[in-house]
Write an enzyme that holds these catalytic residues in place. Structure first.
Site, PDB file in Angstrom:
ATOM      1  N   TRP A  99      27.965  14.194  26.693  1.00  0.00           N
ATOM      2  CA  TRP A  99      29.004  13.176  26.881  1.00  0.00           C
ATOM      3  C   TRP A  99      28.607  12.180  27.958  1.00  0.00           C
ATOM      4  O   TRP A  99      28.825  10.967  27.807  1.00  0.00           O
ATOM      5  CB  TRP A  99      30.352  13.823  27.197  1.00  0.00           C
ATOM      6  CG  TRP A  99      30.847  14.683  26.073  1.00  0.00           C
ATOM      7  CD1 TRP A  99      31.028  16.033  26.101  1.00  0.00           C
ATOM      8  CD2 TRP A  99      31.190  14.260  24.738  1.00  0.00           C
ATOM      9  NE1 TRP A  99      31.472  16.468  24.873  1.00  0.00           N
ATOM     10  CE2 TRP A  99      31.574  15.415  24.029  1.00  0.00           C
ATOM     11  CE3 TRP A  99      31.208  13.025  24.088  1.00  0.00           C
ATOM     12  CZ2 TRP A  99      31.974  15.362  22.680  1.00  0.00           C
ATOM     13  CZ3 TRP A  99      31.600  12.975  22.758  1.00  0.00           C
ATOM     14  CH2 TRP A  99      31.989  14.119  22.083  1.00  0.00           C
ATOM     15  N   ASP A 166      34.958  11.163  33.820  1.00  0.00           N
ATOM     16  CA  ASP A 166      35.396  11.689  32.534  1.00  0.00           C
ATOM     17  C   ASP A 166      35.862  13.120  32.801  1.00  0.00           C
ATOM     18  O   ASP A 166      35.050  14.005  33.058  1.00  0.00           O
ATOM     19  CB  ASP A 166      34.222  11.662  31.552  1.00  0.00           C
ATOM     20  CG  ASP A 166      34.560  12.304  30.207  1.00  0.00           C
ATOM     21  OD1 ASP A 166      35.684  12.814  30.046  1.00  0.00           O
ATOM     22  OD2 ASP A 166      33.689  12.285  29.307  1.00  0.00           O
ATOM     23  N   LYS A 190      41.905  18.488  24.796  1.00  0.00           N
ATOM     24  CA  LYS A 190      41.421  19.725  25.405  1.00  0.00           C
ATOM     25  C   LYS A 190      42.441  20.391  26.321  1.00  0.00           C
ATOM     26  O   LYS A 190      42.558  21.595  26.306  1.00  0.00           O
ATOM     27  CB  LYS A 190      40.132  19.477  26.176  1.00  0.00           C
ATOM     28  CG  LYS A 190      38.906  19.477  25.269  1.00  0.00           C
ATOM     29  CD  LYS A 190      38.265  18.162  25.146  1.00  0.00           C
ATOM     30  CE  LYS A 190      37.147  18.166  24.127  1.00  0.00           C
ATOM     31  NZ  LYS A 190      36.372  16.931  24.206  1.00  0.00           N
TER      32      LYS A 190
HETATM   33  C1  LIG Z   1      35.511  15.953  23.969  1.00  0.00           C
HETATM   34  C2  LIG Z   1      34.912  15.147  25.049  1.00  0.00           C
HETATM   35  C3  LIG Z   1      34.696  13.767  24.895  1.00  0.00           C
HETATM   36  C4  LIG Z   1      34.992  13.027  23.614  1.00  0.00           C
HETATM   37  O1  LIG Z   1      36.298  12.763  23.501  1.00  0.00           O
HETATM   38  P1  LIG Z   1      36.880  11.903  22.272  1.00  0.00           P
HETATM   39  O2  LIG Z   1      38.327  11.856  22.611  1.00  0.00           O
HETATM   40  O3  LIG Z   1      36.569  12.662  21.017  1.00  0.00           O
HETATM   41  O4  LIG Z   1      36.217  10.583  22.286  1.00  0.00           O
HETATM   42  C5  LIG Z   1      34.182  13.084  25.977  1.00  0.00           C
HETATM   43  N1  LIG Z   1      33.886  13.694  27.131  1.00  0.00           N
HETATM   44  C6  LIG Z   1      34.065  15.020  27.299  1.00  0.00           C
HETATM   45  C7  LIG Z   1      33.725  15.651  28.602  1.00  0.00           C
HETATM   46  C8  LIG Z   1      34.579  15.779  26.265  1.00  0.00           C
HETATM   47  O5  LIG Z   1      34.771  17.100  26.422  1.00  0.00           O
END
Ligand SMILES: *Cc1c(COP(=O)(O)O)cnc(C)c1O
Length: 355
Positions: A99, A166, A190
């Protein structure tokens, strides 16, 4: 049989959030309508989005000058919105996984990107620690939890420049010093809500310093000025997010959640470390308390598929590891009860005894 849900995302939500959402799908707030069919500008829904933003502020102790936004496009759109809005000449990024890498790729479209460190050569089994954050960069981007590799940054880093994080897969699993960040973002699927909404905590004074023109929908100022109501926001996931946030508050807030999350992870890591068959993939000091990644030792490798089948007879689902790590990944998000973690630990022990 009620399943033990270890999926990495979309993932387990509290029964409280799911039941209240199910109720609102049938009838929402005494309106005689489903939440699926009301105006996002109705006073009933306005109250929902406002309360959700306020609860995020309360749970994470968000200081003055920050706005809580509920946007579309997932965390992946934030990979582009962040540099679009904040990158003047140069940004610093820490490469800790898939990511992070995707975020770096997008930032390169907007200016110079200084990747201060990477653990890619070690298949991202650790969080790099020896690096210097350039003081002349516009921001320093980190991925606090690496969902795929099971590593996590749990301590607030010391950065000479504002950070951007993030936090898709570990937000609400610990207190955060929001004042160190220009932007915190996370896809909701999540630890918050079903897929479809992205939580963004944005510092208003960080906006408006780039020269480039920004498309309206990608400009944080649009959403700040309209309280996430410039266009139709993802109504249903926001409703579920509010239920989750209420449940978090009832559970005792993020400090308490962190305690519970740590206990769950510690129990599972202890079982892995004490096993002759399983072994963790991340270095112990950087292990994630949200996503526990492990594999079978070489001499048992051919039993990995069998263990997944065995676990499924115990109602355990979602433990297959991401293809870039293999083996197993047990995601222990906030809604995961210790009792389900214990079922997994017992299954591991039983399987080991059988072989
Ligand atoms: C799942 C995830 C993403 C992607 O998220 P989307 O909402 O599918 O774009 C980005 N960063 C991390 C750390 C993730 O776990």
């Amino acid at each position: 049989m009620k399943k033990h849900n270890f999926y990495a995302g979309p993932s387990i939500l509290s029964e409280y959030a799911i039941n209240n959402t199910a109720e609102a799908v049938k009838e929402f707030a005494g309106t005689g309508l489903s939440i699926l069919e009301i105006s996002h500008r109705s006073k009933e829904f306005s109250a929902v989005i406002e309360e959700a933003a306020n609860m995020v502020k309360e749970l994470l102790e968000v200081p003055e000058g920050y706005h809580v936004l509920f946007l579309g496009g997932g965390a992946s759109l934030q990979f582009c919105m962040v540099p679009y809005n904040l990158l003047k000449t140069k940004a610093a990024y820490l490469d800790t996984g898939t990511w992070a890498n995707k975020a770096i790729k997008e930032a390169r479209l907007f200016g110079e990107v200084d990747v201060v460190a990477s653990s890619k050569d070690a298949n991202y089994t650790f969080i790099p620690k020896d690096y210097t954050i350039p003081a002349d960069a516009d921001y320093f981007h980190i991925t606090t939890n690496n969902t795929i590799y099971g590593t996590e940054i749990r301590k607030e880093l010391d950065s000479p420049i504002p950070m951007v994080a993030d936090m898709s897969s570990d937000i609400f699993s610990r207190p955060v010093d929001v004042s160190k960040y220009d932007i915190i973002y996370g896809g909701a699927q999540k630890n918050l809500a079903p897929a479809g909404v992205t939580l963004v905590i944005a510092k208003e004074s960080a906006m408006g310093h780039v020269d480039r023109a920004i498309p309206t929908m990608l400009d944080y100022r649009t959403h700040i000025s309209k309280g996430s109501m410039f266009n139709t926001p993802p109504v249903l996931p926001i409703y579920t997010a509010l239920q989750t946030l209420k449940w978090y508050k009832e559970m005792g807030g993020v400090k308490k959640l962190e305690e519970l999350d740590k206990a769950k992870a510690a129990a599972l890591y202890e079982a892995i470390d004490g096993s002759k068959m399983f072994v963790g993939t991340a270095v112990p000091e950087d292990r994630s308390i949200m996503n526990v990644c492990f594999v079978m030792k070489p001499e048992y490798k051919e039993l990995e598929k069998d263990f997944i089948d065995f676990a499924s007879t115990k109602g355990i689902v979602g433990i297959k590891g991401h293809r870039s790590v293999g083996g197993f990944r047990a995601s222990l998000y906030n809604a995961m009860p210790m009792s389900s973690v214990q079922v997994l630990i017992d299954a591991m022990k039983e399987f080991e005894n059988n072989h």
